[in-house]
Write a protein that holds these residues in place. Sequence first.
Motif, PDB file in Angstrom:
ATOM      1  N   SER A  89      44.718  40.054  47.548  1.00  0.00           N
ATOM      2  CA  SER A  89      44.684  41.469  47.171  1.00  0.00           C
ATOM      3  C   SER A  89      43.559  41.745  46.177  1.00  0.00           C
ATOM      4  CB  SER A  89      46.028  41.886  46.571  1.00  0.00           C
ATOM      5  OG  SER A  89      46.249  41.236  45.321  1.00  0.00           O
ATOM      6  N   THR A  95      40.575  43.492  47.563  1.00  0.00           N
ATOM      7  CA  THR A  95      40.674  44.923  47.893  1.00  0.00           C
ATOM      8  C   THR A  95      40.188  45.792  46.738  1.00  0.00           C
ATOM      9  OG1 THR A  95      42.966  45.126  47.087  1.00  0.00           O
ATOM     10  CG2 THR A  95      42.661  44.425  49.376  1.00  0.00           C
ATOM     11  N   LEU A 141      47.976  46.059  44.714  1.00  0.00           N
ATOM     12  CA  LEU A 141      48.218  46.764  45.967  1.00  0.00           C
ATOM     13  C   LEU A 141      48.766  48.175  45.749  1.00  0.00           C
ATOM     14  CD1 LEU A 141      49.724  43.867  48.127  1.00  0.00           C
ATOM     15  CD2 LEU A 141      47.423  44.840  48.249  1.00  0.00           C
TER      16      LEU A 141
END
Length: 330
Positions: A43, A46, A199
């Motif tokens: 993650s 991202t 996230l």
Amino acid sequence: MSKQINENKTSSLDVDVKVRRFCSKSKLFFIISLALIVISVLSTFTGVDIALEFKGGTIITYVYEGEIDEHTIESELSNLVGTSVNAQEGDSLDSNTKTLSLSFSSNEGLTIERQAEVTDKLQELYPDAGVELVDANDVDARSGGEFFSKCIVAAIFAALVLIVYIAFRFKQISGWSAGVCAVLGLFSTLIVTYGSVVLCGFEIDSNFMAVILTLLGYAINDTIIIYDRIRENQSLMPGIFIEDLVNISSSQSLRRTLRTSISTFCSMLVVTIVAVVMGLDSILSFSVPMMFGIVAGTYNSICFVPSLWVWWQKKRGVNTLKPLKKKAKV
């Protein structure tokens, strides 16, 4: 033959709970834990939103009247100064006006000329809002970096203390391995919590560090309780296979563990609902990761850590634990 004898011993014991075969699903638990850790680590790619207090920048505060749009301001000012901008509205305590706090990420802060351009842009966007500059402060990233480093050192030190504590308290059940397994489960909980923060789009800020430090003390409790139950049953069930011992001990602790975790989770859920209704994003960045951490910590305490400890013991060739020696009465 010995296995049959052991099964007879298990069935003849007065166990007041339904025994669940946690250790028989150890491979599944390991796969789930590994998958959650990998997802949490990935993650990072991202994009991690690091708070201004950790990377430095400028905070400018204005007062205004009427209504403004935060998203429009963030978009327009980002294009103007060439860096990310976070806009947050509030109410002024000493007047009927509202406050607007703008956070600009920058290693060197905004110059006076840039700040003047920002003020002119706001007055151009909302000419009837009476936008006035109240305060402007540069935030040094070094202070936030020192705080972050101290939190990491505290977490590592706490982990080492936990290993030593468990090693001596539960030396009858191979305490060093129990301590290492407990800390591995704790780190798994913290990594999953970090992944939930990224996230969900929350910042890595002081709230995140508060969640981590809270879980350091909270998430290990259920594991300690299960270890304590294993130690008690070690004398009550001599000669029983280690898998059965852990299954029984975990099953006996299951109801208490779930009640504690569910009550804490529900408390955080209520806080989250209130924060959503009231628009308190600063509280959401604490309560939501805490809920993920509670769920992950409960799973690790019940499923992952005991199964990992049993796997470790079997790798060492330990299939049963010796009963504790009773102290002679004086």
